[in-house]
Design an enzyme around this catalytic site. Structure first.
Site, short mmCIF file in Angstrom:
data_model
loop_
_atom_site.label_atom_id
_atom_site.label_comp_id
_atom_site.label_asym_id
_atom_site.label_seq_id
_atom_site.Cartn_x
_atom_site.Cartn_y
_atom_site.Cartn_z
N ASN A 1 12.86 31.64 35.41
CA ASN A 1 12.80 30.30 34.80
C ASN A 1 14.07 29.54 35.15
O ASN A 1 14.96 30.06 35.82
CB ASN A 1 12.58 30.42 33.29
CG ASN A 1 13.70 31.16 32.60
OD1 ASN A 1 14.83 30.72 32.58
ND2 ASN A 1 13.37 32.34 32.05
N LYS B 1 5.99 45.16 49.08
CA LYS B 1 5.85 43.70 49.16
C LYS B 1 4.36 43.33 49.29
O LYS B 1 3.67 43.88 50.16
CB LYS B 1 6.64 43.19 50.36
CG LYS B 1 6.65 41.69 50.44
CD LYS B 1 7.51 41.21 51.60
CE LYS B 1 7.22 39.75 51.85
NZ LYS B 1 7.86 39.28 53.05
N PRO C 1 9.08 42.53 24.96
CA PRO C 1 9.52 42.67 23.55
C PRO C 1 10.28 41.42 23.12
O PRO C 1 11.03 40.85 23.92
CB PRO C 1 10.46 43.89 23.60
CG PRO C 1 10.83 44.07 25.04
CD PRO C 1 9.72 43.47 25.86
N ILE D 1 13.19 40.21 21.63
CA ILE D 1 14.50 40.81 21.32
C ILE D 1 15.03 40.26 20.00
O ILE D 1 15.47 41.01 19.12
CB ILE D 1 15.51 40.54 22.45
CG1 ILE D 1 14.94 41.01 23.79
CG2 ILE D 1 16.87 41.18 22.16
CD1 ILE D 1 15.74 40.57 25.00
N PHE E 1 17.37 30.26 19.80
CA PHE E 1 17.28 28.96 20.49
C PHE E 1 15.82 28.69 20.80
O PHE E 1 15.06 29.63 21.04
CB PHE E 1 18.10 28.97 21.78
CG PHE E 1 19.53 28.55 21.56
CD1 PHE E 1 20.38 29.35 20.81
CD2 PHE E 1 20.01 27.36 22.08
CE1 PHE E 1 21.69 28.97 20.58
CE2 PHE E 1 21.32 26.96 21.85
CZ PHE E 1 22.16 27.76 21.10
N LYS F 1 9.37 28.56 14.02
CA LYS F 1 9.97 29.70 14.73
C LYS F 1 11.00 30.41 13.85
O LYS F 1 11.12 31.63 13.87
CB LYS F 1 10.62 29.19 16.02
CG LYS F 1 10.52 30.16 17.16
CD LYS F 1 10.87 29.54 18.48
CE LYS F 1 9.65 29.10 19.24
NZ LYS F 1 9.94 28.74 20.63
N LYS G 1 10.12 34.31 13.26
CA LYS G 1 11.00 35.34 13.81
C LYS G 1 11.88 35.97 12.74
O LYS G 1 12.62 36.92 13.02
CB LYS G 1 11.87 34.76 14.93
CG LYS G 1 11.06 34.41 16.18
CD LYS G 1 11.96 34.01 17.33
CE LYS G 1 11.15 33.51 18.52
NZ LYS G 1 11.08 34.49 19.61
O1 C5P Z 1 9.44 32.51 21.19
P1 C5P Z 1 10.39 31.86 22.10
O2 C5P Z 1 10.50 32.49 23.45
O3 C5P Z 1 10.24 30.38 22.22
O4 C5P Z 1 11.80 32.05 21.33
C1 C5P Z 1 13.01 31.68 21.87
C2 C5P Z 1 14.11 32.46 21.21
O5 C5P Z 1 13.78 33.83 21.15
C3 C5P Z 1 15.39 32.40 22.01
O6 C5P Z 1 16.46 32.51 21.11
C4 C5P Z 1 15.29 33.61 22.91
O7 C5P Z 1 16.56 34.06 23.32
C5 C5P Z 1 14.60 34.60 22.02
N1 C5P Z 1 13.71 35.53 22.73
C6 C5P Z 1 13.99 36.87 22.76
N2 C5P Z 1 13.14 37.75 23.39
C7 C5P Z 1 12.03 37.32 23.98
C8 C5P Z 1 11.70 35.97 23.95
C9 C5P Z 1 12.56 35.09 23.31
O8 C5P Z 1 15.03 37.27 22.24
N3 C5P Z 1 11.24 38.18 24.60
#
Ligand code: C5P
Length: 415
Positions: free
Chosen positions: A210, A289, A305, A307, A323, A341, A345
């Site tokens: 990304n 490849k 996962p 995190i 974020f 969110k 979360k």
């Molecule tokens: O659910 P979303 O991806 O929009 O959430 C964004 C937040 O969750 C950010 O703080 C990002 O660092 C964290 N995140 C994470 N692990 C993931 C996806 C997002 O820690 N697999």
């Protein structure tokens, strides 16, 4: 709180087009009730008249090391002893080189050698001069010795080029200088920050990625370090140097980042997840490849996962900050998304930004942030990420302390 009130600031001005900003700097410093004395190099006086700075500071301006008209026989010693901080803005490449190597051939460089007060520099020069290996070595030497750098910023330069080397604008210089006098808000607090993108392998040479540059997370890690925290940065692949004093672990995929966080999170009191972690990865990356066949190709993706949610669900979870990079604007539902969110979360704070806007968000130096927690929110208007980071840290520190106090003393109290 005005950290600059009654502080004695020795403003050093070196020769460069940005010297015009020193007039504004003196005015603003005095508005903040700082006492200001100005020392100019000879070339600085070709860009701005000493009389201007004399009128604005209300003090005589010092230019010469040996000046028969000076009331002091040793102005370099007197000025070095007088000041609470030396601020050099703009700081030329020449001045940085002299400071790095201890040269003392004019009043400003000599008093810097004699000063025991903190030295803060706001460099301003052409981008090639800033990126030149000699300047970068000088910068590293000075950082090592505790000289604080404010900028330089990036943008259009007086020489017609675009890139790093612009002197920061006056409000940013003032904020950076004030930070020298502010109590270390996060003194001794252990912080873990994730930053940058992740890469999810499709085959040995291709990945899903990304546009995250890592700039926001790196700026936050640096600002938290400046405010006294001990910071571990777990970073996806980016082209940024590790901030000074910050321990960094480089990772590649979401699974690597999850593993690195899991093994280190027990030690941390604040967890800030700025990383743009991939939400999906290939279920079965190819071992070789993938060849072009002209046929439709389907990749099967599985979720990674989460995190942040996993950390927040730990029994003795740290204070968790997430974020949310969204394509909805502040007025177009960003607040609702962020609020949802925060709850989904199970985290303590969420920082939302609008990434659809040109010039802010991913790959950009600027951002606009909406910070929400369970009992309030604050909008931090569009500004450079380094500045936003310095504004965000006190908000995080305040909420972190408030949560610790609410929990009271006990095994889960971390503040
Ligand atoms: O659910 P979303 O991806 O929009 O959430 C964004 C937040 O969750 C950010 O703080 C990002 O660092 C964290 N995140 C994470 N692990 C993931 C996806 C997002 O820690 N697999």
């Amino acid at each position: 709180m005005n950290a600059l009130a009654h502080k004695r600031i020795l403003l050093g001005v070196t020769g460069g087009v940005a010297a015009y900003k020193s007039a504004e700097l003196v005015r603003r410093l005095r508005e903040h009730e700082a006492e200001v004395r100005v020392v100019m190099t000879r070339s600085a006086s070709l860009f701005i008249g000493p009389q201007t700075l004399e009128a604005l500071s209300g003090e005589r301006v010092y230019c010469e090391l040996f000046d028969p008209a000076s009331p002091s026989a040793m102005p370099h010693i007197d000025l070095a002893r007088w000041c609470d901080a030396v601020l050099i803005a703009p700081a030329s490449a020449h001045l940085l080189a002299k400071l790095a190597h201890g040269l003392a051939d004019d009043l400003l460089s000599t008093l810097c050698l004699a000063a025991t007060a903190p030295i803060v520099v706001a460099p301003a020069m052409n981008r090639e001069m800033w990126l030149a290996p000699s300047t970068q070595v000088n910068r590293a030497i000075l950082l090592e010795r505790g000289v604080r750098f404010l900028g330089p910023g990036e943008g259009e330069q007086a020489c017609g080029e675009t890139g790093p080397g612009r002197m920061l604008e006056v409000p940013e210089v003032l904020e950076g200088l004030a930070a020298v006098f502010e109590p270390a808000l996060l003194s001794g607090v252990r912080v873990l920050v994730t930053a940058g993108p992740t890469r999810e392998a499709i085959d040995p040479v291709r990945f899903l990625g990304n546009r995250s540059s890592g700039k926001m997370g790196y700026a936050l890690a640096e600002a938290m370090r400046e405010m006294g925290a001990s910071v571990l940065l777990i970073s996806g692949p980016v082209h940024l140097p590790a901030p000074r004093g910050v321990e960094r672990v480089m990772v590649e995929s979401a699974a690597d980042m999850a593993a690195a966080v899991t093994s280190r999170v027990v030690d941390c009191e604040i967890f800030v997840a700025t990383a743009a972690v991939a939400d999906y990865r290939c279920r079965a990356p190819a071992g070789h490849k993938i060849r072009r066949t002209g046929e439709l190709l389907t990749l099967e993706l599985e979720p990674t996962p989460d995190i942040l949610a996993t950390v927040a669900a730990r029994p003795a979870a740290p204070f968790t900050v997430g974020f949310a990079a969204e394509t909805e604007g502040i007025d177009g539902g960003l607040a609702d998304l962020a609020g949802r969110k925060l709850v989904a979360k199970g985290i303590d704070m969420i920082v939302a930004n609008h990434v659809g806007e040109p010039g802010q968000g991913f790959e950009s130096d600027d951002n606009e942030l909406l910070v929400s927690w369970h009992a309030g929110e604050r909008l931090l208007p569009r500004a450079p990420k380094t500045r936003l980071a310095r504004q965000l840290v006190p908000i995080i520190a305040e909420r972190f302390r408030a949560k610790g106090q609410a929990q009271g003393p006990g095994p889960t109290s971390r503040a």
